[in-house]
Motif scaffolding. Structure first.
Motif, PDB file in Angstrom:
ATOM      1  N   VAL A  47      44.101  76.116  35.559  1.00  0.00           N
ATOM      2  CA  VAL A  47      44.927  77.018  34.750  1.00  0.00           C
ATOM      3  C   VAL A  47      44.078  78.240  34.391  1.00  0.00           C
ATOM      4  O   VAL A  47      42.983  78.106  33.853  1.00  0.00           O
ATOM      5  N   VAL A  75      46.498  71.032  27.730  1.00  0.00           N
ATOM      6  CA  VAL A  75      45.639  71.514  28.809  1.00  0.00           C
ATOM      7  C   VAL A  75      44.189  71.410  28.338  1.00  0.00           C
ATOM      8  O   VAL A  75      43.809  72.041  27.344  1.00  0.00           O
ATOM      9  N   VAL A 109      48.737  78.804  37.585  1.00  0.00           N
ATOM     10  CA  VAL A 109      48.450  77.382  37.734  1.00  0.00           C
ATOM     11  C   VAL A 109      48.192  77.120  39.208  1.00  0.00           C
ATOM     12  O   VAL A 109      49.031  77.448  40.050  1.00  0.00           O
ATOM     13  N   LEU A 133      52.592  70.987  35.092  1.00  0.00           N
ATOM     14  CA  LEU A 133      51.200  70.660  34.762  1.00  0.00           C
ATOM     15  C   LEU A 133      50.856  69.226  35.168  1.00  0.00           C
ATOM     16  O   LEU A 133      49.748  68.952  35.634  1.00  0.00           O
ATOM     17  N   VAL A 138      46.905  68.787  36.072  1.00  0.00           N
ATOM     18  CA  VAL A 138      46.235  69.439  34.952  1.00  0.00           C
ATOM     19  C   VAL A 138      46.237  68.534  33.733  1.00  0.00           C
ATOM     20  O   VAL A 138      45.247  68.399  33.024  1.00  0.00           O
TER      21      VAL A 138
END
Length: 152
Positions: A47, A75, A109, A133, A138
């Motif tokens: 990210v 994150v 991303v 994500l 992630v």
């Protein structure tokens, strides 16, 4: 005096319509070297966030909101890299042309441009950001709880 110059013979003011072709668009056209450096930057970490300020001290509300959304999503710091565009005027201009997006912040991303604060907020609200994500590795997927809720 200007008004009378614009009036037609019947007293109606006529002005030309503005069309996209009547605007001059100034583009810098990034060099291949700069484009390659930006591509390396957006691909360097899962990210990447181009923002005004730092995550600890955002310098605009949109950057602050984006940092908060990424934090809510969980994150991890080791999977997030940020660039403060206020420290480098050339970066601030170049990233806008690179992404073809006129505003900061900008989120990437896995090297793919997602958008700015408004897009990230919408994706967060719809659950799309969490899904992306998770699929990108992630954040870990949310595991379904085995606990059953008793009916009310």
């Amino acid at each position: 005096m200007l008004r009378t110059a614009l009036r037609a013979s019947r007293g109606v003011v006529r002005t030309p319509l503005l069309t996209p072709s009547s605007f001059t668009v100034a583009r810098r056209f990034l060099s291949q070297e700069v484009r390659a450096k930006l591509q390396d930057a957006v691909s360097s970490t899962p990210v990447v966030l181009f923002m005004k300020g730092t995550p600890e001290a955002p310098q605009c509300g949109f950057s602050r909101a984006t940092v908060q959304i990424l934090d809510i999503q969980g994150v991890p710091a080791e999977k997030l890299k940020t660039f403060n565009v206020l420290e480098d005027a050339e970066l601030r201009t170049a990233i806008k042309e690179f992404s073809e997006w006129p505003t900061i912040p900008q989120v990437y991303v896995n090297g793919e441009f997602l958008g700015g604060c408004d897009i990230i907020l919408g994706m967060h609200q719809s659950g799309e950001l969490e899904t992306l994500l998770e699929k990108s590795g992630v954040i870990p997927p949310v595991e379904a709880s085995d606990a059953k809720v008793a009916p009310a």
